[in-house]
Design an enzyme around this catalytic site. Structure first.
Site, PDB file in Angstrom:
ATOM      1  CG  HIS A 245       1.660  -0.562  -1.026  1.00 53.33           C
ATOM      2  ND1 HIS A 245       0.902  -0.559  -2.173  1.00 53.33           N
ATOM      3  CD2 HIS A 245       1.053  -1.450  -0.197  1.00 53.33           C
ATOM      4  CE1 HIS A 245      -0.104  -1.394  -2.046  1.00 53.33           C
ATOM      5  NE2 HIS A 245      -0.035  -1.947  -0.848  1.00 53.33           N
ATOM      6  CG  ASP A 275       1.647   0.660  -5.228  1.00 56.49           C
ATOM      7  OD1 ASP A 275       2.710   0.522  -4.589  1.00 56.49           O
ATOM      8  OD2 ASP A 275       0.550   0.254  -4.803  1.00 56.49           O
ATOM      9  N   GLY A 354      -3.000  -7.084   3.009  1.00 56.45           N
ATOM     10  CA  GLY A 354      -2.317  -8.350   2.745  1.00 56.45           C
ATOM     11  C   GLY A 354      -2.635  -8.886   1.369  1.00 56.45           C
ATOM     12  CG  ASN A 355      -6.463  -9.723  -0.463  1.00 56.40           C
ATOM     13  OD1 ASN A 355      -7.353  -9.590   0.365  1.00 56.40           O
ATOM     14  ND2 ASN A 355      -6.230 -10.886  -1.051  1.00 56.40           N
ATOM     15  CB  SER A 356      -1.285  -4.926  -1.348  1.00 59.38           C
ATOM     16  OG  SER A 356      -2.255  -4.047  -0.837  1.00 59.38           O
ATOM     17  CB  ILE A 410      11.254  18.851 -14.771  1.00 58.89           C
ATOM     18  CG1 ILE A 410      10.338  18.723 -15.989  1.00 58.89           C
ATOM     19  CG2 ILE A 410      11.555  20.323 -14.493  1.00 58.89           C
ATOM     20  CD1 ILE A 410       9.022  19.462 -15.832  1.00 58.89           C
ATOM     21  N   GLY A 411      13.356  17.734 -12.740  1.00 60.70           N
ATOM     22  CA  GLY A 411      14.285  17.936 -11.623  1.00 60.70           C
ATOM     23  C   GLY A 411      13.791  18.921 -10.594  1.00 60.70           C
ATOM     24  CB  VAL A 412      11.126  20.981 -10.044  1.00 59.21           C
ATOM     25  CG1 VAL A 412      12.043  21.860 -10.868  1.00 59.21           C
ATOM     26  CG2 VAL A 412       9.975  20.441 -10.884  1.00 59.21           C
TER      27      VAL A 412
END
Length: 510
Positions: A245, A275, A354-356, A410-412
């Site tokens: 993110h 993430d 900002g720590n992410s 799977i594709g759904v």
């Protein structure tokens, strides 16, 4: 000068020489600091042992002299007090030569009579014989063997220390932040300083549209910022791990280094579901890297430190301290790839926007987690979460190798039943309250080939009941692999059906 005087002078010179050498050795050792007192006591002990040895020799000489004088005639017996006085004077002279080598010595006076001369000669002969026996036999006897060895060892130690003090210099030793073989750093400040050099700032730059009609745009502008960790330096590149993110949607990335340098970062790959993302920079900008620790060893109460750039680069490499509040927490997060239940470390170390992507490090200066989440609600404090290092390492390595994380596909598109309006569930039996609805299908996917349709409700996979979409993803990504066959139980038009399909790879998806 007779033989007795020579022996005394010779003994005095030897003793003077020993005293002089011991004094010189002690003078050299005076510069070593507090240890001088111990060395002086050792030298004093050696001197005392020599004095005791000499006193013993004197006693032996006296006994030998007494035995010699008993064989003399009555005239010698009459002179016995004078001879003993001379003997005592001689003993005093020997003792004085041990303490004051430069003191003046008096000569032994001879008497005028023949018996007196004869008695003195006998006394002298007995003294010489006794001294010779003392010198040559006592060192090999058990009586003084230990004392001789002790004195010799002390002299040898003093000599070595004097030589060492002349050949090497005493210098101040500086401390570094490197961990020891036991895993401990020299201090918290050193550890934090060393770790901070591998923490970077990441600025997400995106195009800003200024005219919605002709879609003209300016240069890239900052959309957000976060933190990252330089964990690997190989060849001409250095690699940075951060949160997805932090870099998601970026047109370009600007990396800010510890020394103030800035350079462009290239995105290698990202995984929205966990993430995580990996960015590459030129190796010349990476002066330091930081290693990963074993997050499985963490226990509640362990001290940890969070390093990052809260609220932007103006507060870059801020350090906050806390403890591990809990391990193996499960937090469901809505990502751009759907809901996912994160396994995280809970900490009360302050984690702010900002720590992410920053580091959660242990006392050894190793990264045990990537700071990713916090709960921001009124009345809630000290609830921060980090992705464990043991969970992220395989994903990061796969991103470097393949550019993305390969998972069964799977594709759904999916939605949990509680998210679906009731009007789309009219045909569903009332007893069915848990499951996931198919919202769209990839035409080239395994789901399409198996005949799945939009609005089908999946209630189980391989017999495992599903409560929501995160359960289906978790099963696919942790229990099976690409190429496996799975069985899905679905409801279509109110009827239960079973569909079997073969899982494909998401790397082949459109």
């Amino acid at each position: 000068m007779n033989d007795f005087d020579k022996r005394k002078d010779h003994t005095a010179e030897e003793e003077q020489d020993i005293d002089r050498k011991a004094e010189e050795a002690l003078n050299h050792l005076n510069v070593a600091g507090d240890e001088n007192k111990q060395k002086e006591e050792t030298a004093a002990s050696s001197k005392q042992d020599n004095a005791e040895l000499t006193a013993s020799n004197k006693n032996l000489d006296t006994k030998s002299a007494e035995s010699g004088t008993r064989e003399e005639p009555e005239a010698a017996e009459q002179e016995k007090p004078q001879d003993r006085l001379e003997e005592e004077n001689t003993g005093n002279l020997i003792a004085a030569s041990m303490e004051e080598p430069t003191a003046q010595r008096s000569n032994i006076q001879k008497s005028g009579g023949k018996s007196k001369v004869k008695g003195f000669i006998s006394l002298l002969a007995a003294g010489i014989v006794g001294s010779a026996l003392t010198v040559f036999t006592i060192p090999y006897s058990d009586l003084y063997q230990d004392k001789y060895e002790k004195v010799e060892q002390q002299v040898e130690d003093l000599t070595k220390k004097v030589e060492n003090s002349n050949s090497s210099n005493i210098t101040a030793q500086t401390t570094t932040a490197a961990a020891s073989s036991s895993g401990n750093s020299s201090s918290i400040a050193d550890m934090v300083q060393a770790s901070s050099k591998a923490i970077v700032g990441i600025v997400n730059l995106q195009k800003q549209q200024t005219n919605q009609f002709n879609q003209s745009s300016q240069d890239d502008v900052q959309s957000g910022s976060g933190s990252g960790i330089i964990f690997k330096k190989e060849g001409q590149y250095a690699y940075i791990v951060t949160n997805n993110h932090v870099i998601e949607g970026a047109n370009s990335l600007e990396i800010s280094l510890y020394n103030g340098d800035k350079t462009e970062g290239k995105l290698i790959g990202a995984d929205a579901l966990t993430d995580l993302a990996v960015v590459r920079i030129d190796a010349k900008y990476a002066t330091d890297t930081i290693d990963f620790g074993d997050s499985s060893t963490l226990r509640p109460g362990d001290q940890v430190w969070a390093i990052g750039n809260p609220l932007g680069l103006d507060l870059s490499r801020t350090v906050t301290q806390g403890i591990v509040s809990a391990v193996n927490r499960s937090i469901t997060v809505n990502t751009s790839a759907g809901d996912w239940a994160f396994n995280v470390i809970q900490t009360d170390a302050a984690i702010n926007p900002g720590n992410s992507g920053g580091a959660l490090i242990n006392a050894a200066g190793k990264v045990v987690g990537i700071n990713s989440l916090k709960i921001s609600e009124d009345g809630v404090e000290g609830l921060g979460f980090a992705i464990p290092s043991n969970d992220l390492i395989p994903i990061v390595n796969e991103i470097i190798e393949k550019g993305k994380v390969e998972r069964p596909y799977i594709g759904v598109g999916l939605a949990s039943l509680e998210e679906v309006p009731r009007m789309y569930l009219e045909d569903l039996p009332n007893k069915v309250t848990k499951g996931v609805m198919v919202t769209n299908i990839d035409s080239n996917s395994a789901a399409a080939k198996a005949g799945l349709e939009v609005q089908d409700v999946i209630v189980s996979i391989d017999g495992t009941k599903l409560e929501g979409s995160s359960d289906l993803r978790k099963y696919l990504y942790t229990k099976v692999k690409v190429g496996d066959k799975v069985k899905l139980e679905i409801y279509r038009n109110g009827k239960l059906k079973t569909v079997e399909l073969t899982l494909t790879s998401n790397t082949n998806a459109n």
